[in-house]
Design an enzyme around this catalytic site. Structure first.
Site, short mmCIF file in Angstrom:
data_model
loop_
_atom_site.label_atom_id
_atom_site.label_comp_id
_atom_site.label_asym_id
_atom_site.label_seq_id
_atom_site.Cartn_x
_atom_site.Cartn_y
_atom_site.Cartn_z
N GLU A 102 -4.59 49.09 0.62
CA GLU A 102 -3.22 49.10 0.37
C GLU A 102 -2.57 47.85 0.73
OE1 GLU A 102 -0.85 51.04 3.39
OE2 GLU A 102 0.95 50.97 2.26
N ARG A 115 3.85 29.13 -11.36
CA ARG A 115 2.75 28.28 -11.94
C ARG A 115 1.46 28.87 -11.79
NH1 ARG A 115 3.20 23.63 -7.51
NH2 ARG A 115 5.27 23.37 -7.21
N ALA A 183 8.87 43.38 -9.14
CA ALA A 183 7.64 42.83 -9.33
C ALA A 183 6.54 43.45 -10.14
CB ALA A 183 7.21 42.38 -7.87
#
Ligand code: COA
Length: 390
Positions: A102, A115, A183
């Site tokens: 996890e 980047r 995200a």
């Protein structure tokens, strides 16, 4: 090495990734694994890791982050620079007996984001947990900690991780995490999906609000740090085979557009389209549609007939069962004289699933996805299908 069909953007990404790899080779960056499970732990590094998560996950309560990072059941894989500043990190909890890990928190320092660092960190992470699964599976529980005693580690360069693939295929390994909704795009790019196939995490990991549970299978056959070369080799092979089969690479020009009355008049189309009245072509098309269905991520419940030992009342309710392996056998026995009986079998398989399973089940959702995909494929090939039928 040459890469067939690589776009400029992909080349740039590869270069960015190589640059990050070089930072590890030049010892500008190092990988450290740090945990309080090791009694000789580096508390300063753990505090720096906590600060990174605190800075990058500003909505998370500080005390909560502190507890997770210092939890002895948790480990932290941290990327550090020469001054031991934390550039990126993953706090994770291994469940190697259950075949998964996890991710509790994951972050890259703001100055290093966008980047390719997050992507390389995930590649290293996947190789790192493979190594740990081999090392820690089946290890005795520490009598004081009440859990396996994990050890701190430090790696100079990436050699250790680059040598992982080919160590033999082990038990399936998954990563599971509640991805922050901001995200989720990052996790998708790293091979995570919210279409869950793995379920052994249920009841073992905590629920987070505002997150989506996602999973990623970690393949032992692939070294993730060399994944672009791996994909490049497969791409090269596929394009070479295509050149042999259908001359996809030959560019044909239309000298006079007034000669183009139907699709078959476009130079090249006739040579790659299956010819009408050709029984072999119909079988090839059905065979293609079956293998396309099989390779769909939602196809797993439909690959084989339902096992009556696992679902005892299934055949009481479903009197005309159907599955993809049965369709394959029917095709091999020439029992699809036209496309219609094949399409009926696909719909029968899906209808059986709708009838037996509730709307909220994974099976129902898989059937719906498979059907949607099949319908769009059918629509795409309708021209070829009509030619076979005419
Ligand atoms: N949404 C959508 N896509 C994203 C993304 C986001 N928030 N963050 C990164 N990506 C994409 C990039 O565009 C890139 O795509 P590409 O391969 O097509 O170019 C790919 O993911 C990898 O990006 P990369 O530059 O390697 O990521 P990064 O170094 O910027 O790190 C995070 C990404 C998410 C780790 C970083 O933004 C971060 O630390 N965020 C704050 C903490 C967080 O949200 N953690 C996750 C939940 S615990």
């Amino acid at each position: 090495m040459s890469f067939f069909g690589l776009s400029e953007v992909q080349r740039q990404k590869m270069e960015k990734e190589r640059e990050t790899h070089r930072s590890f080779e030049n010892k500008e960056l190092r990988v450290r694994v740090v945990t309080t499970s090791d009694r000789d732990t580096d508390e300063v590094l753990l505090l720096k890791t906590k600060c990174l998560f605190q800075k990058q996950l500003s909505k998370m309560p500080r005390e909560y982050i502190l507890r997770q990072v210092f939890d002895s059941k948790h480990m932290n894989m941290v990327l550090v620079n020469k001054g031991d500043d934390v550039v990126g990190g993953v706090c994770y909890r291994p469940f190697f007996e259950e075949g998964f890990v996890e991710i509790v928190f994951l972050a890259v320092d703001y100055d290093f984001q966008v980047r390719g660092m997050g992507s390389v960190m995930m590649d290293i992470f996947k190789e790192n947990i493979k190594r740990e699964m081999v090392e820690y599976s089946g290890m005795a529980v520490d009598r004081v900690l009440g859990a396996v005693a994990y050890r701190n580690k430090e790696f100079d360069g990436l050699d250790h991780f680059l040598s992982m693939a080919g160590d033999g295929v082990q038990r399936p390994l998954y990563i599971v995490t509640y991805a922050d909704n901001f995200a989720i795009g990052y996790f998708r790019k790293q091979g995570f999906s919210s279409d869950l196939r793995f379920s052994r995490w249920i009841g073992l990991i905590k629920d987070y609000e505002g997150g989506t549970i996602v999973e990623c299978r970690v393949f032992w056959e692939i070294n993730y740090l060399r994944r672009r070369e791996f994909i490049g080799r497969i791409r090269e092979r596929v394009f070479r085979d295509m050149e042999r089969v259908n001359e996809y690479h030959v560019v044909r020009r239309i000298a006079d557009y007034s000669t183009v009355k139907e699709i078959g008049d476009i130079p090249g189309v006739r040579s790659v389209s299956p010819q009408p009245q050709c029984r072999g072509s119909l079988n090839k098309l059905i065979s293609y549609l079956i293998s396309d269905l099989r390779s769909n991520p939602s196809a797993w419940p439909f690959l084989k007939p339902v096992d009556a030992a696992e679902v005892p009342d299934y055949y009481e309710h479903i009197k005309r069962p159907m599955d993809l392996s049965t369709m394959q056998s029917k095709l091999e026995d020439n029992r699809y004289p036209s496309i219609e009986p094949f399409v009926e079998d696909v719909r029968l398989m899906v209808d059986n699933c709708f009838r037996y399973n509730g709307r909220d089940t994974q099976y129902y959702k898989c059937a719906q996805k498979l059907l949607d995909n099949f319908n769009s494929k059918l629509e795409f090939y309708i021209h070829a299908i009509n030619r076979f039928s005419s």
